[in-house]
Design a protein around this motif. Sequence first.
Motif, PDB file in Angstrom:
ATOM      1  N   TYR A 158      -2.052  23.789  -3.650  1.00 17.09           N
ATOM      2  CA  TYR A 158      -0.774  23.136  -3.940  1.00 17.09           C
ATOM      3  C   TYR A 158      -0.438  22.062  -2.910  1.00 17.09           C
ATOM      4  CZ  TYR A 158      -0.263  25.663  -8.133  1.00 17.09           C
ATOM      5  OH  TYR A 158      -0.491  26.117  -9.411  1.00 17.09           O
ATOM      6  N   ALA A 159      -0.883  22.220  -1.677  1.00 14.49           N
ATOM      7  CA  ALA A 159      -0.729  21.131  -0.696  1.00 14.49           C
ATOM      8  C   ALA A 159      -1.550  19.920  -1.155  1.00 14.49           C
ATOM      9  CB  ALA A 159      -1.162  21.591   0.694  1.00 14.49           C
ATOM     10  N   GLY A 160      -2.780  20.173  -1.618  1.00 18.66           N
ATOM     11  CA  GLY A 160      -3.617  19.096  -2.134  1.00 18.66           C
ATOM     12  C   GLY A 160      -3.042  18.483  -3.390  1.00 18.66           C
ATOM     13  N   LEU A 161      -2.477  19.315  -4.272  1.00 18.05           N
ATOM     14  CA  LEU A 161      -1.861  18.806  -5.498  1.00 18.05           C
ATOM     15  C   LEU A 161      -0.704  17.875  -5.167  1.00 18.05           C
ATOM     16  CD1 LEU A 161      -2.188  19.159  -8.605  1.00 18.05           C
ATOM     17  CD2 LEU A 161      -0.374  20.870  -8.461  1.00 18.05           C
ATOM     18  N   SER A 165       3.296   9.345  -7.761  1.00 16.71           N
ATOM     19  CA  SER A 165       4.005   9.155  -6.495  1.00 16.71           C
ATOM     20  C   SER A 165       5.164  10.148  -6.424  1.00 16.71           C
ATOM     21  CB  SER A 165       4.526   7.717  -6.365  1.00 16.71           C
ATOM     22  OG  SER A 165       5.465   7.432  -7.383  1.00 16.71           O
ATOM     23  N   ASP A 166       5.692  10.309  -5.224  1.00 16.70           N
ATOM     24  CA  ASP A 166       6.902  11.108  -4.972  1.00 16.70           C
ATOM     25  C   ASP A 166       6.809  12.550  -5.469  1.00 16.70           C
ATOM     26  OD1 ASP A 166       8.054   8.868  -3.801  1.00 16.70           O
ATOM     27  OD2 ASP A 166       8.990   8.220  -5.675  1.00 16.70           O
ATOM     28  N   ALA A 167       5.649  13.183  -5.336  1.00 14.93           N
ATOM     29  CA  ALA A 167       5.461  14.534  -5.854  1.00 14.93           C
ATOM     30  C   ALA A 167       6.049  15.600  -4.948  1.00 14.93           C
ATOM     31  CB  ALA A 167       3.977  14.818  -6.063  1.00 14.93           C
ATOM     32  N   LYS A 168       6.615  16.588  -5.578  1.00 14.46           N
ATOM     33  CA  LYS A 168       7.062  17.821  -4.939  1.00 14.46           C
ATOM     34  C   LYS A 168       6.839  18.917  -5.973  1.00 14.46           C
ATOM     35  CE  LYS A 168       9.200  20.335  -1.839  1.00 14.46           C
ATOM     36  NZ  LYS A 168       8.334  21.111  -1.002  1.00 14.46           N
ATOM     37  N   ILE A 169       5.689  19.603  -5.869  1.00  8.18           N
ATOM     38  CA  ILE A 169       5.279  20.598  -6.853  1.00  8.18           C
ATOM     39  C   ILE A 169       5.008  21.906  -6.130  1.00  8.18           C
ATOM     40  CG2 ILE A 169       3.574  21.172  -8.639  1.00  8.18           C
ATOM     41  CD1 ILE A 169       2.966  18.073  -8.673  1.00  8.18           C
ATOM     42  N   ALA A 170       5.495  23.013  -6.695  1.00  5.85           N
ATOM     43  CA  ALA A 170       5.297  24.320  -6.075  1.00  5.85           C
ATOM     44  C   ALA A 170       4.955  25.352  -7.141  1.00  5.85           C
ATOM     45  CB  ALA A 170       6.565  24.745  -5.338  1.00  5.85           C
ATOM     46  N   LEU A 171       4.265  26.383  -6.704  1.00  6.83           N
ATOM     47  CA  LEU A 171       3.978  27.523  -7.572  1.00  6.83           C
ATOM     48  C   LEU A 171       5.022  28.593  -7.298  1.00  6.83           C
ATOM     49  CD1 LEU A 171       2.098  28.966  -9.584  1.00  6.83           C
ATOM     50  CD2 LEU A 171       0.867  29.860  -7.598  1.00  6.83           C
ATOM     51  N   GLY A 231       1.429  32.012 -12.594  1.00  7.16           N
ATOM     52  CA  GLY A 231       2.758  31.689 -12.115  1.00  7.16           C
ATOM     53  C   GLY A 231       3.333  30.532 -12.908  1.00  7.16           C
ATOM     54  N   VAL A 232       4.346  29.924 -12.338  1.00  5.82           N
ATOM     55  CA  VAL A 232       5.006  28.777 -12.955  1.00  5.82           C
ATOM     56  C   VAL A 232       4.995  27.626 -11.958  1.00  5.82           C
ATOM     57  CG1 VAL A 232       7.158  27.893 -13.945  1.00  5.82           C
ATOM     58  CG2 VAL A 232       6.495  30.284 -14.335  1.00  5.82           C
ATOM     59  N   GLU A 233       4.422  26.502 -12.370  1.00  8.15           N
ATOM     60  CA  GLU A 233       4.486  25.284 -11.554  1.00  8.15           C
ATOM     61  C   GLU A 233       5.806  24.587 -11.861  1.00  8.15           C
ATOM     62  OE1 GLU A 233      -0.226  24.066 -11.149  1.00  8.15           O
ATOM     63  OE2 GLU A 233       1.053  22.863 -12.448  1.00  8.15           O
ATOM     64  N   ARG A 234       6.574  24.349 -10.816  1.00 10.68           N
ATOM     65  CA  ARG A 234       7.846  23.633 -10.963  1.00 10.68           C
ATOM     66  C   ARG A 234       7.868  22.488  -9.968  1.00 10.68           C
ATOM     67  NH1 ARG A 234      10.088  28.976 -11.718  1.00 10.68           N
ATOM     68  NH2 ARG A 234      10.885  29.109 -13.835  1.00 10.68           N
ATOM     69  N   GLY A 235       8.471  21.399 -10.396  1.00 11.56           N
ATOM     70  CA  GLY A 235       8.611  20.283  -9.480  1.00 11.56           C
ATOM     71  C   GLY A 235       8.924  18.999 -10.194  1.00 11.56           C
ATOM     72  N   ARG A 236       8.617  17.935  -9.481  1.00 11.25           N
ATOM     73  CA  ARG A 236       8.896  16.596  -9.999  1.00 11.25           C
ATOM     74  C   ARG A 236       7.921  15.632  -9.362  1.00 11.25           C
ATOM     75  NH1 ARG A 236      10.221  14.349  -5.679  1.00 11.25           N
ATOM     76  NH2 ARG A 236      11.421  15.364  -4.079  1.00 11.25           N
ATOM     77  N   PHE A 237       7.725  14.519 -10.005  1.00 16.81           N
ATOM     78  CA  PHE A 237       6.976  13.403  -9.442  1.00 16.81           C
ATOM     79  C   PHE A 237       7.215  12.199 -10.320  1.00 16.81           C
ATOM     80  CE2 PHE A 237       4.106  14.691 -12.684  1.00 16.81           C
ATOM     81  CZ  PHE A 237       3.166  13.702 -12.889  1.00 16.81           C
ATOM     82  N   LYS A 238       6.683  11.084  -9.899  1.00 15.73           N
ATOM     83  CA  LYS A 238       6.757   9.883 -10.719  1.00 15.73           C
ATOM     84  C   LYS A 238       5.363   9.574 -11.230  1.00 15.73           C
ATOM     85  CE  LYS A 238      10.794   7.853  -8.581  1.00 15.73           C
ATOM     86  NZ  LYS A 238      11.299   6.791  -7.694  1.00 15.73           N
ATOM     87  N   MET A 239       5.301   9.249 -12.502  1.00 21.17           N
ATOM     88  CA  MET A 239       4.051   8.900 -13.154  1.00 21.17           C
ATOM     89  C   MET A 239       4.203   7.467 -13.633  1.00 21.17           C
ATOM     90  SD  MET A 239       2.288  11.110 -16.135  1.00 21.17           S
ATOM     91  CE  MET A 239       0.534  11.223 -16.125  1.00 21.17           C
ATOM     92  N   ALA A 240       3.435   6.571 -13.012  1.00 19.27           N
ATOM     93  CA  ALA A 240       3.552   5.137 -13.304  1.00 19.27           C
ATOM     94  C   ALA A 240       5.000   4.680 -13.137  1.00 19.27           C
ATOM     95  CB  ALA A 240       3.020   4.812 -14.694  1.00 19.27           C
ATOM     96  N   GLY A 241       5.689   5.238 -12.123  1.00 22.86           N
ATOM     97  CA  GLY A 241       7.061   4.853 -11.821  1.00 22.86           C
ATOM     98  C   GLY A 241       8.121   5.583 -12.629  1.00 22.86           C
ATOM     99  N   HIS A 242       7.728   6.378 -13.610  1.00 19.24           N
ATOM    100  CA  HIS A 242       8.671   7.110 -14.459  1.00 19.24           C
ATOM    101  C   HIS A 242       8.854   8.531 -13.918  1.00 19.24           C
ATOM    102  CE1 HIS A 242       8.429   4.001 -17.588  1.00 19.24           C
ATOM    103  NE2 HIS A 242       7.122   3.978 -17.329  1.00 19.24           N
TER     104      HIS A 242
END
Length: 144
Positions: A15-18, A67-73, A89-100
Amino acid sequence: MSAHDEIRKASEDFYAGLNRMGNGQAGALSGCWSHAAGVTALHPIGGRQVGWDAVKASFDGVAQLASDAKIALEDQLIQVAGDMAYEVGVERGRFKMAGHPVSLEHRVTNIYRREADGWKLVHHHTDLSPAMLEVLGRLPPAPA
């Protein structure tokens, strides 16, 4: 260290790598994965990758857009049987994909195998992400 603790550490490394991948760093997951021909991934954007080269290319392709990822299990459950283990488990988080901006919340299964240099991922499977698919649907096709 118990096998459960070793899997928990391997998961933390994944998850650190993700998160590094989700901040644009290609190759961020190379140390977490087995590089065997039989590894597989079923991503939240669909498709199935088989073999280390295909799995690596799929994560690196997302890194180019991310960009701007914050993902956790969360809600992690680990089971170990000899030299194989899995976590759900459940992956929860946010990030930007192509700025979205994209929010994530999907179930995940990760399978690990004990190799000479420690526990390595051999399979990663998540639910499909309608939010990610919607963003990808708005992007122009990649050049051939």
